[in-house]
Write a protein that holds these residues in place. Structure first.
Motif, PDB file in Angstrom:
ATOM      1  N   TYR A  61       0.853  -1.197   0.000  1.00 32.67           N
ATOM      2  CA  TYR A  61       0.000   0.000   0.000  1.00 32.67           C
ATOM      3  C   TYR A  61       0.884   1.241   0.000  1.00 32.67           C
ATOM      4  CZ  TYR A  61      -4.382   2.476   0.808  1.00 32.67           C
ATOM      5  OH  TYR A  61      -5.505   3.271   0.672  1.00 32.67           O
TER       6      TYR A  61
ATOM      7  N   ARG B  86       1.186   4.834   0.519  1.00 36.28           N
ATOM      8  CA  ARG B  86       0.437   5.907   1.170  1.00 36.28           C
ATOM      9  C   ARG B  86       0.570   7.247   0.469  1.00 36.28           C
ATOM     10  NH1 ARG B  86       1.342   5.871   7.559  1.00 36.28           N
ATOM     11  NH2 ARG B  86      -0.380   7.398   7.366  1.00 36.28           N
ATOM     12  N   GLU B  87       1.556   7.380  -0.387  1.00 37.65           N
ATOM     13  CA  GLU B  87       1.706   8.623  -1.136  1.00 37.65           C
ATOM     14  C   GLU B  87       0.751   8.687  -2.325  1.00 37.65           C
ATOM     15  OE1 GLU B  87       3.604  11.252  -0.330  1.00 37.65           O
ATOM     16  OE2 GLU B  87       3.983  10.150   1.525  1.00 37.65           O
TER      17      GLU B  87
ATOM     18  N   TYR C 200      -5.946   7.945   1.790  1.00 34.96           N
ATOM     19  CA  TYR C 200      -5.729   7.883   3.235  1.00 34.96           C
ATOM     20  C   TYR C 200      -7.017   7.517   3.961  1.00 34.96           C
ATOM     21  CZ  TYR C 200      -7.603  12.638   2.810  1.00 34.96           C
ATOM     22  OH  TYR C 200      -8.375  13.721   2.496  1.00 34.96           O
TER      23      TYR C 200
ATOM     24  N   ARG D 267      -4.102  10.050   8.424  1.00 36.63           N
ATOM     25  CA  ARG D 267      -2.941  10.446   7.618  1.00 36.63           C
ATOM     26  C   ARG D 267      -1.724  10.774   8.479  1.00 36.63           C
ATOM     27  NH1 ARG D 267      -3.285  14.443   2.337  1.00 36.63           N
ATOM     28  NH2 ARG D 267      -1.379  13.680   1.374  1.00 36.63           N
TER      29      ARG D 267
ATOM     30  N   ASP E  74       3.105   4.016   9.994  1.00 38.03           N
ATOM     31  CA  ASP E  74       2.689   2.978   9.046  1.00 38.03           C
ATOM     32  C   ASP E  74       2.022   1.790   9.734  1.00 38.03           C
ATOM     33  OD1 ASP E  74       3.615   4.457   6.931  1.00 38.03           O
ATOM     34  OD2 ASP E  74       5.463   3.295   6.647  1.00 38.03           O
TER      35      ASP E  74
ATOM     36  N   PHE F 182      -1.448   2.825  10.737  1.00 40.07           N
ATOM     37  CA  PHE F 182      -2.286   2.977   9.550  1.00 40.07           C
ATOM     38  C   PHE F 182      -2.751   1.612   9.045  1.00 40.07           C
ATOM     39  CE2 PHE F 182      -3.100   3.541   5.014  1.00 40.07           C
ATOM     40  CZ  PHE F 182      -3.897   4.686   5.016  1.00 40.07           C
ATOM     41  N   ARG F 183      -1.849   0.647   9.027  1.00 44.98           N
ATOM     42  CA  ARG F 183      -2.219  -0.694   8.575  1.00 44.98           C
ATOM     43  C   ARG F 183      -3.235  -1.326   9.522  1.00 44.98           C
ATOM     44  NH1 ARG F 183      -0.616  -6.128   9.181  1.00 44.98           N
ATOM     45  NH2 ARG F 183      -0.843  -7.324   7.238  1.00 44.98           N
TER      46      ARG F 183
ATOM     47  N   VAL G 278       2.219  -1.961   4.162  1.00 46.06           N
ATOM     48  CA  VAL G 278       2.512  -0.610   3.705  1.00 46.06           C
ATOM     49  C   VAL G 278       3.880  -0.602   3.044  1.00 46.06           C
ATOM     50  CG1 VAL G 278       2.885   1.785   4.425  1.00 46.06           C
ATOM     51  CG2 VAL G 278       1.091   0.418   5.518  1.00 46.06           C
TER      52      VAL G 278
END
Length: 386
Positions: free
Chosen positions: A61, A63-64, A68, A350, A354, A357-358, A379
């Motif tokens: 994934y 993220r850029e 998000y 955001r 990482d 986020f995952r 990620v």
């Protein structure tokens, strides 16, 4: 400039963080326009089928480049308190277009009197909100009639009257007969919701909580999570109702319990954030089956200036957090309203590291909690090209 550096920069400028756009806080030097409703970043190539592959067999994934916003909306109401809902096919298309692949269908357990003509409880003080099975049954039927290949719907039982729990276990048996194996969540259930008091909401008490044993045993034996709305307190007394949640956790420590909105509400706008995080941390450390959801745009509209405290907290306890919008799908809402609420409730994601986020946005927590045969993608690392 990272998130914490930016908040410090704002303080040095003597600019209240309340006055700094949340989008700018989250992204460092981003402008508010980069988070506008015209840029929802909903070009999500992840399909439901792709998430059934092992994590290391999925593309990582980025993220850029990828959204998000989360793959999971674990707090969603497909029907309003009263009046017509958004039609099922349109609702599914709306969720899928925003990249949502998993959604909890929370009925409104306390709907407004049918002859009231009201769609939203705050517009109708004095109109009673009545605990009912109506929303759940409608959600169950629509899920059967309008299946989706790219959306996993978790049906939730929301009929429970927590102040009068005597017949709850018997009613679950009715669900078993009418919708065998279909309802695998419970909630959002109102323990104490101050906003509903003008609609004759009867909160749970210590005494009624003690009577929940039969239905909580059913949920526990089946591994069914239950989401409770239980206000922490209000501006006059920030922890007035904390004893209710503490008693629930002490009495039913082995149930999978999700505390909606981290206990926050519109009635509580001036609590010391450090105190709030300290309370949450203590409960999470004591009760391993407790989780929190960070749904509702109120958390960001009212509390976004607390980012320098809450982001580290969410990173530290990232395995205990679920994302959600708390969107209520009333038929009168504009077509882009869900996207706007999803964007607002996703801004904090955001700023996460990482791993967090995952766990939260990409569904790892949700899949584990539900024992689903799906897997969050890894990620991408800084030197990964795919």
């Amino acid at each position: 400039m990272d998130f914490l550096s930016f908040t410090g920069f704002a303080r040095r400028l003597r600019t209240p963080l309340l006055a700094v756009p949340m989008a700018a806080i989250i992204s460092g030097c981003a402008t508010l326009d980069s988070f506008s409703s015209t840029d929802t970043r909903k070009d999500n190539p992840r399909t439901l089928a792709s998430l059934s592959e092992p994590s290391n067999q999925q593309a990582c994934y980025d993220r850029e480049k990828e959204p998000y916003t989360p793959l999971v909306d674990a707090h969603f109401h497909p029907r309003p308190f009263g009046g017509p809902p958004i039609k099922a096919e349109k609702l599914h298309a709306m969720l899928e277009a925003q990249g949502v692949r998993f959604v909890n269908y929370f009925g409104i357990g306390q709907i407004l009197e049918l002859d009231s003509g009201c769609s939203y409880y705050l517009d109708c003080p004095g109109v009673t909100a009545v605990p009912s099975i109506k929303n759940d049954f409608a959600n169950g039927l629509e899920t059967v009639h309008y299946p989706s290949d790219n959306l996993h719907i978790t049906l939730s039982m929301t009929f429970m009257d927590l102040a009068h729990p005597d017949d709850i276990a018997d009613m679950i048996e009715l669900y078993d007969r009418e919708f065998p194996g279909m309802f695998s969540w419970s909630g959002e259930l109102n323990v104490m919701k101050q906003a509903l008091l003008k609609n004759n909401h009867e909160p749970a008490t210590i005494e009624s909580i003690n009577q929940w044993g039969p239905f909580m045993a059913v949920l526990r034996e089946r591994g069914i999570p239950v989401t409770f709305h239980s206000d922490l307190g209000n501006d006059a007394n920030p922890t007035e109702f904390l004893p209710l949640m503490k008693h629930i956790l002490e009495t039913y420590p082995d149930n999978k319990i999700v505390w909606a909105h981290m206990g926050l509400s519109k009635e509580l706008g001036n609590m010391d954030p450090a105190r709030h995080v300290d309370i949450l941390s203590g409960l999470l450390d004591t009760y391993p089956h407790l989780m929190l959801d960070v749904s509702w745009d109120v958390l960001y509209n009212e509390y976004h200036q607390w980012g320098d405290i809450y982001v580290p907290f969410l990173n530290e306890y990232s395995t205990r957090i679920l994302p959600g919008t708390d969107f209520v799908a009333a038929g009168y809402k504009a077509d882009d309203q869900y996207g706007k609420e999803l964007e607002v409730t996703s801004r904090v994601l955001r700023a996460l590291d990482d791993e967090a986020f995952r766990n939260i946005a990409l569904g790892a927590n949700y899949f584990r909690l539900m024992n689903l045969d799906y897997h969050a993608p890894n990620v991408c690392s800084a030197d990964t090209n795919s």
